[in-house]
Enzyme design. Structure first.
Site, PDB file in Angstrom:
ATOM      1  N   CYS B 212     152.868  76.612   2.787  1.00 40.21           N
ATOM      2  CA  CYS B 212     151.561  76.346   2.205  1.00 40.21           C
ATOM      3  C   CYS B 212     151.100  74.955   2.619  1.00 40.21           C
ATOM      4  O   CYS B 212     151.819  73.969   2.429  1.00 40.21           O
ATOM      5  CB  CYS B 212     151.658  76.434   0.686  1.00 40.21           C
ATOM      6  N   CYS B 215     150.600  72.660  -0.797  1.00 38.98           N
ATOM      7  CA  CYS B 215     151.701  72.082  -1.571  1.00 38.98           C
ATOM      8  C   CYS B 215     153.043  72.090  -0.845  1.00 38.98           C
ATOM      9  O   CYS B 215     154.024  71.543  -1.343  1.00 38.98           O
ATOM     10  CB  CYS B 215     151.823  72.792  -2.920  1.00 38.98           C
ATOM     11  N   ASP B 360     155.391  71.414  29.445  1.00 40.35           N
ATOM     12  CA  ASP B 360     156.653  71.749  28.794  1.00 40.35           C
ATOM     13  C   ASP B 360     156.784  73.262  28.721  1.00 40.35           C
ATOM     14  O   ASP B 360     155.960  73.927  28.103  1.00 40.35           O
ATOM     15  CB  ASP B 360     156.658  71.135  27.387  1.00 40.35           C
TER      16      ASP B 360
END
Lengths: 245, 463
Positions: B212, B215, B360
């Site tokens: 998330c 949070c 890369d």
């Protein structure tokens, strides 16, 4: 048949630029040598007994991800240190390597305490140190080249003359782009900035870990594998790097 | 004085467009670069020719296909359009597209500009022009070495659209678009899918976006549509998919795609879930522009796969399918589509590490190449080519595919001649960007006929 267990620290979060390829490489080589292997995924809240694993691996992560694992990693510090002192093979890449030192600087230029296993600190460069890199390393007992790709803002400086680098930079930046050192080796632990991933194109380093794992179990690994594709890939990028001088 | 500099810049740009055409270059950014050197405000001024809307399309995957579909729909509606094509999606390439369509005085009028834009270039582009709509297809881990981590890019895009009169069209199934939920000043539209019969309940793919962003908790998924896209919620803070403005449902994927977007029935000759997302994003864009249902349906139905997007060539009567790959998610999706084809097949990979590919190449280790090993009874040979043929061969070897059936031929022409000469019913050729047009030329030269058959015929689907 012997079974080896490799602990993978924070597999969901600490995996940048294909670092998980190091585990794919170790597991396949163990299989080709005739051994079984398992991955023990270590994440938040798990309290692993590091003495029941044969190796510990942690890949790189972005600033956000390092923040997410930071508290948990610090809480595992004492156990990890003991495992390291006991000679358990360990591979820590990029931001995982930085965390082994005394302090590192995050993206907002705050200085954050590391695990403090070694006297080195990591500051932040203005521009990203990025590109193919080639080292000379003697950790396998004889001199060999190590190739990889580095991509970091971190500039790591040793503050203790006794620290041994993983290799000396032939082309690229390494720890800080100044002193020619790349990474760090201590007992069977390697900390390094090299992605690529590191092990598939450098089978000697992969076998360094496999031999160290086996030795701790009193097992002698039988003779080498056919590494012709590995060497082809190693030399292909090596030629490319050295040609660009 | 500025008038003269503008005209000089246009003239120089147009001259270099002709020269680079003569040299056989596709979608070039060089003319735009030269024009900007002569008159830095060239793009800013030419953008004023657009009397209707400027639409910017960005995101990790699908921006080329989606913007081409939208262009097709706009053409169907007979509107005038400026559109940058074939991967020239940074500021100089976009400038080239404007110069190409403009008259020498820069005073033509256009109804739309449709600008496929590299994620990292969106903030810069928004400094020079005022789009009315920004479509973000999705955010996946892509070409990190050029731009720094994904979070940074998203933050910069967010800062660039804040307090501007720009509508956002976002993928409701992508947790990373939640970054934009708290922008209060903007209108946001969301597109996404309800449950489909192709959903899975666990995902082994790239980890990006599974936490998330509000949070930091691990997200829970009720279902995955593909990669990190699906129905999710955060057990900690309740963050979940936003409500849909454009809903995809009744999805059927076989040799072509059928779906409903709200109450419009759409049929497309494309394949794969990634393209189902491109279709719904294109339809949503067209709806926002107010284009009618018939033009949308026709535009999508007539839009055929193009260069490197499952383009089929016939060599000695057998199909050879060329596929552009540039990141783990795209490669996973393409491999999954390929292994659904139960024909006896050979695979070819061209892996380059030029600027346009990303220097890369480690991303090949984040892709689930292991499906090749599981499918090895129907994959007879794998040939690896390009500047980093060795890395690709290693990846295939460590996926567990039999090493004696892997060949390395770094030279593209030799490699393609070899793979197409081997026994099989179909050849799939995967290529990174900078090798794509070379592969295409080689395949075209080897092709039986100039007119290609419809792509749908080349695949036999299981079940």
């Amino acid at each position: 048949m012997a079974e080896f267990i490799i602990a993978h620290m924070y597999p969901d979060l600490m995996n940048l630029y294909g670092d998980r390829g190091n585990l794919l490489c170790l597991r396949k080589r163990l299989q080709w040598y005739g051994y079984q292997s398992y991955i023990n995924e270590i994440s938040f809240a798990s309290k692993p007994d590091y003495h029941n694993v044969d190796m510990i691996f942690m890949g790189g992560g972005s600033d956000r991800e390092v923040k997410l694992i930071y508290q948990d990693l610090i809480s595992k510090g004492a156990d990890l240190k003991k495992a390291m002192e006991d000679g358990i093979p360990m591979l820590f890449i990029d931001s995982a390597y930085q965390l082994l030192g005394q302090a590192y600087m995050d993206a907002d230029e705050n200085l954050i305490d590391g695990l403090g296993f070694f006297k080195f600190s990591t500051l932040r460069a203005k521009n990203r140190l990025t590109g193919n890199i080639i080292l000379n390393s003697t950790i396998t007992g004889k001199e060999c080249t190590v190739v990889g790709f580095e991509n970091h803002y971190g500039c790591t400086y040793f503050q203790d003359d006794n620290l041994q680098p993983f290799g000396r930079v032939l082309k690229g930046f390494g720890n800080n782009g100044e002193d020619g050192y790349e990474g760090l080796i201590y007992k069977n632990l390697i900390g390094t900035y090299l992605h690529g991933p590191l092990l598939p194109k450098n089978p000697e380093i992969a076998d360094f870990f496999i031999k160290a794992m086996a030795e701790r179990r009193g097992i002698t690994v039988k003779s080498g594998l056919d590494d012709s594709i590995e060497h082809f890939a190693h030399n292909q990028v090596k030629d490319k790097i050295l040609a660009r001088s | 004085m500025n008038r003269i500099r503008l005209m000089l810049a246009i003239l120089a740009g147009k001259t270099f467009i002709i020269i680079s055409r003569l040299l056989g270059n596709q979608g070039s950014s060089f003319p735009g670069k030269i024009a900007r050197r002569i008159y830095p405000a060239v793009l800013m001024e030419l953008a004023a020719q657009v009397k209707g809307k400027i639409i910017v399309i960005t995101g990790t995957n699908g921006k080329t296909t989606t913007s081409n579909m939208v262009a097709r729909i706009i053409n169907e509606s007979n509107a005038t359009l400026i559109h940058n094509q074939s991967g020239a999606n940074m500021i100089p390439g976009i400038t080239t597209a404007f110069i190409e369509k403009s008259g020498l005085t820069g005073r033509k009028k256009f109804e739309y500009a449709l600008l496929e834009t590299d994620e990292a270039h969106v903030p810069l582009l928004l400094k020079e022009l005022n789009p009315s709509l920004l479509l973000i297809t999705n955010f996946f881990s892509d070409q990190l070495d050029r731009f720094g981590e994904l979070d940074n890019i998203i933050k910069k895009i967010k800062a660039a659209v804040n307090n501007r009169e720009i509508d956002l069209l976002l993928n409701a199934d992508d947790p990373l678009t939640a970054h934009f939920h708290d922008l209060t000043s903007l209108r946001r539209y969301y597109f996404g899918f309800t449950a489909t019969s192709y959903d899975s309940y666990d995902s082994q793919e790239s980890r990006e976006g599974r936490y998330c962003i509000i949070c930091g908790q691990k997200l829970e998924y009720q279902r995955y549509h593909y990669a990190g896209l699906g129905k999710f919620n955060c057990p900690e803070c309740g963050n979940h998919n936003p409500e849909l403005n454009f809903t995809g449902h009744n999805l059927v994927m076989a040799s072509h795609i059928e779906l409903m977007v709200d109450n419009i029935k759409i049929t497309s000759p494309y394949q794969g879930f990634d393209n189902a997302y491109n279709i719904i994003a294109a339809v949503a864009t067209a709806r926002i522009l107010g284009i009618n249902e018939q033009d949308i349906q026709k535009g999508i139905a007539d839009y055929q796969p193009q260069a490197g997007r499952m383009e089929t060539f016939y060599i000695n009567g057998r199909p050879a399918v060329l596929i552009l790959v540039k990141n783990p998610t795209g490669l996973n999706q393409s491999l999954n589509t390929v292994i659904q084809d139960i024909s006896l097949k050979n695979l070819f990979f061209a892996l380059n590490d030029n600027q346009g590919d990303g220097r890369d190449i480690s991303w090949i280790w984040d892709a689930d190449i292991e499906v090749i090993e599981e499918e090895q009874h129907r994959i007879k040979q794998v040939v690896c080519s390009g500047w980093r043929s060795g890395d690709m061969a290693l990846r295939v070897k460590y996926a567990g595919y039999p090493v004696e059936r892997i060949a390395i031929k770094s030279n593209l022409k030799e490699a393609i001649e070899h793979i197409t000469s081997l026994e099989s019913e179909v050849v799939y050729l995967f290529s990174t960007y900078s090798a794509l047009f070379k592969c295409r030329k080689i395949l075209e030269r080897m092709s039986d006929v100039r007119d290609r058959k419809p792509e749908a015929e080349s695949m036999r689907s299981e079940g």
